[in-house]
Design a protein around this motif. Sequence first.
Motif, PDB file in Angstrom:
ATOM      1  N   ARG A 227       0.846  -1.193   0.000  1.00 43.69           N
ATOM      2  CA  ARG A 227       0.000   0.000   0.000  1.00 43.69           C
ATOM      3  C   ARG A 227       0.885   1.249   0.000  1.00 43.69           C
ATOM      4  N   LEU A 228       0.265   2.378  -0.334  1.00 44.19           N
ATOM      5  CA  LEU A 228       0.936   3.680  -0.197  1.00 44.19           C
ATOM      6  C   LEU A 228       0.105   4.509   0.778  1.00 44.19           C
ATOM      7  N   ARG A 229       0.739   4.949   1.891  1.00 45.89           N
ATOM      8  CA  ARG A 229       0.010   5.647   2.961  1.00 45.89           C
ATOM      9  C   ARG A 229       0.293   7.148   2.857  1.00 45.89           C
ATOM     10  N   ALA A 230      -0.788   7.952   2.844  1.00 54.85           N
ATOM     11  CA  ALA A 230      -0.637   9.430   2.779  1.00 54.85           C
ATOM     12  C   ALA A 230      -0.068   9.925   4.102  1.00 54.85           C
ATOM     13  N   ARG A 231       1.037  10.667   4.038  1.00 55.84           N
ATOM     14  CA  ARG A 231       1.668  11.150   5.275  1.00 55.84           C
ATOM     15  C   ARG A 231       0.866  12.302   5.887  1.00 55.84           C
ATOM     16  N   ARG A 232       0.048  12.964   5.076  1.00 58.76           N
ATOM     17  CA  ARG A 232      -0.747  14.109   5.569  1.00 58.76           C
ATOM     18  C   ARG A 232      -2.007  14.199   4.723  1.00 58.76           C
ATOM     19  N   ALA A 233      -2.959  14.957   5.186  1.00 56.71           N
ATOM     20  CA  ALA A 233      -4.171  15.203   4.384  1.00 56.71           C
ATOM     21  C   ALA A 233      -3.745  15.985   3.147  1.00 56.71           C
ATOM     22  N   LEU A 234      -4.223  15.575   1.965  1.00 55.01           N
ATOM     23  CA  LEU A 234      -3.827  16.247   0.719  1.00 55.01           C
ATOM     24  C   LEU A 234      -4.864  15.965  -0.357  1.00 55.01           C
ATOM     25  N   THR A 235      -4.763  16.728  -1.448  1.00 53.58           N
ATOM     26  CA  THR A 235      -5.608  16.394  -2.604  1.00 53.58           C
ATOM     27  C   THR A 235      -4.690  16.263  -3.818  1.00 53.58           C
ATOM     28  N   VAL A 236      -5.061  15.357  -4.700  1.00 49.26           N
ATOM     29  CA  VAL A 236      -4.318  15.119  -5.938  1.00 49.26           C
ATOM     30  C   VAL A 236      -5.261  15.440  -7.100  1.00 49.26           C
ATOM     31  N   LYS A 237      -4.728  16.175  -8.075  1.00 48.03           N
ATOM     32  CA  LYS A 237      -5.528  16.446  -9.277  1.00 48.03           C
ATOM     33  C   LYS A 237      -5.053  15.536 -10.409  1.00 48.03           C
ATOM     34  N   VAL A 238      -6.020  14.921 -11.110  1.00 47.23           N
ATOM     35  CA  VAL A 238      -5.685  14.086 -12.270  1.00 47.23           C
ATOM     36  C   VAL A 238      -6.251  14.814 -13.487  1.00 47.23           C
ATOM     37  N   ARG A 239      -5.405  15.598 -14.127  1.00 42.89           N
ATOM     38  CA  ARG A 239      -5.885  16.534 -15.163  1.00 42.89           C
ATOM     39  C   ARG A 239      -6.636  15.820 -16.290  1.00 42.89           C
ATOM     40  N   GLU A 240      -6.082  14.763 -16.812  1.00 41.29           N
ATOM     41  CA  GLU A 240      -6.693  14.079 -17.970  1.00 41.29           C
ATOM     42  C   GLU A 240      -8.071  13.503 -17.647  1.00 41.29           C
ATOM     43  N   LEU A 241      -8.331  13.309 -16.348  1.00 44.63           N
ATOM     44  CA  LEU A 241      -9.645  12.753 -15.965  1.00 44.63           C
ATOM     45  C   LEU A 241     -10.529  13.813 -15.345  1.00 44.63           C
ATOM     46  N   ASP A 242      -9.984  15.044 -15.258  1.00 46.03           N
ATOM     47  CA  ASP A 242     -10.737  16.149 -14.645  1.00 46.03           C
ATOM     48  C   ASP A 242     -11.235  15.719 -13.258  1.00 46.03           C
ATOM     49  N   LEU A 243     -10.301  15.124 -12.504  1.00 43.88           N
ATOM     50  CA  LEU A 243     -10.643  14.481 -11.223  1.00 43.88           C
ATOM     51  C   LEU A 243      -9.811  15.102 -10.111  1.00 43.88           C
ATOM     52  N   VAL A 244     -10.438  15.375  -8.983  1.00 38.98           N
ATOM     53  CA  VAL A 244      -9.708  15.808  -7.782  1.00 38.98           C
ATOM     54  C   VAL A 244      -9.887  14.710  -6.730  1.00 38.98           C
ATOM     55  N   VAL A 245      -8.791  14.204  -6.188  1.00 42.20           N
ATOM     56  CA  VAL A 245      -8.832  13.052  -5.281  1.00 42.20           C
ATOM     57  C   VAL A 245      -8.334  13.450  -3.898  1.00 42.20           C
ATOM     58  N   PRO A 246      -9.216  13.450  -2.884  1.00 45.01           N
ATOM     59  CA  PRO A 246      -8.776  13.783  -1.525  1.00 45.01           C
ATOM     60  C   PRO A 246      -8.161  12.569  -0.829  1.00 45.01           C
ATOM     61  N   PHE A 247      -7.126  12.760  -0.057  1.00 45.19           N
ATOM     62  CA  PHE A 247      -6.558  11.723   0.814  1.00 45.19           C
ATOM     63  C   PHE A 247      -6.560  12.269   2.235  1.00 45.19           C
ATOM     64  N   GLU A 248      -7.088  11.486   3.170  1.00 43.03           N
ATOM     65  CA  GLU A 248      -6.978  11.876   4.590  1.00 43.03           C
ATOM     66  C   GLU A 248      -5.573  11.508   5.063  1.00 43.03           C
ATOM     67  N   GLU A 249      -5.114  12.162   6.138  1.00 48.34           N
ATOM     68  CA  GLU A 249      -3.819  11.775   6.714  1.00 48.34           C
ATOM     69  C   GLU A 249      -3.882  10.303   7.134  1.00 48.34           C
TER      70      GLU A 249
END
Length: 319
Positions: free
Chosen positions: A251-273
């Motif tokens: 797995r890949l664990r988010a070290r902090r709360a963050l959001t990732v944008k996936v431009r080609e999919l017009d998607l914003v992905v939130p990750f909790e810490e």
Amino acid sequence: MSPFLLTRTLPSDATDAALRADVLDGLTRHPKSLPPKWFYDAHGSELFEEITRLEEYYPTRSEREILLARAGDIAAASGARTLIELGSGSSEKTRHLLDALPGLHTYVPVDVSESALTGAAQSLLAERPGLSVHALIADFTHTLELPDSPGPRLVAFLGGTLGNLLPGERAEFLRSVGARLSPGDGLLLGTDLVKDEATLVAAYDDAAGVTAAFNKNVLSVVDRELGADFQLDDFEHVALWDAEHEWIEMRLRARRALTVKVRELDLVVPFEEGEELRTEISAKFREEGVRAELAVAGLRLDEWWTDPAGRFALSLSTV
Ligand code: AVJ
């Protein structure tokens, strides 16, 4: 007939469409996940080759030990005239098999990577001028179409990659293999075995951090191919043993709360810490479990060979 044929069963834009679908699905489900097939861009493939040379990562060495020790038995039991290798990659493992199959007429490497296929075919043909190579660009976990070739045929699925499939996917894959084999054909299957947790976790979380880099590489693939803005340092590599399912989970664990944008999919992905994205399962097997799963697929387990330390197994089964 030319000694080398290349058949593309995937349209050239299939990879892009599949990546888009997998990322959209995987990053919007709970918990998030991505299929391990996307690890293997050029850099990911190099990292995997490096993993196979790590002290902690025993599967490749163990399987090679068995292939070398049992090549004669495999040849005698199968008498194959065609070798079909699923997920052939660099075909390094194949040389041990080809050396062991004197009566071989045709080699059918199957892989999604055209560069791996053509590279392997060219070197094999140089070494074995009498061999016919029919390379297939295909994703065998979806559709397994095999070209006509002289029987008996031996399908080889090595490396323990069967373990990447979830139990339902495994059952469907084995069923599709069983359905395409004729009497006298065989399946040579590599399976990593259940063992102590410390050994298993170390093999997927090496001290040098190569597996951590391999794991994070999938984020680089999504960044490059779909214009995402994952920052690799925002994520921590996790490898754990799921004793209930008897599989390693990366797995890949988010070290902090963050959001990732996936431009080609017009998607914003939130990750909790602390939120974890699953990137791979690697199931570990027991002889009786493999026997039962093969039987459901209409395959009879005839031979079960392990390395002296009993870490890995090659099995030969027939329809
Ligand atoms: C190539 C899928 C067999 O599951 O052990 C290696 C991939 N993942 N280290 C495996 C892998 C982390 C490997 N297979």
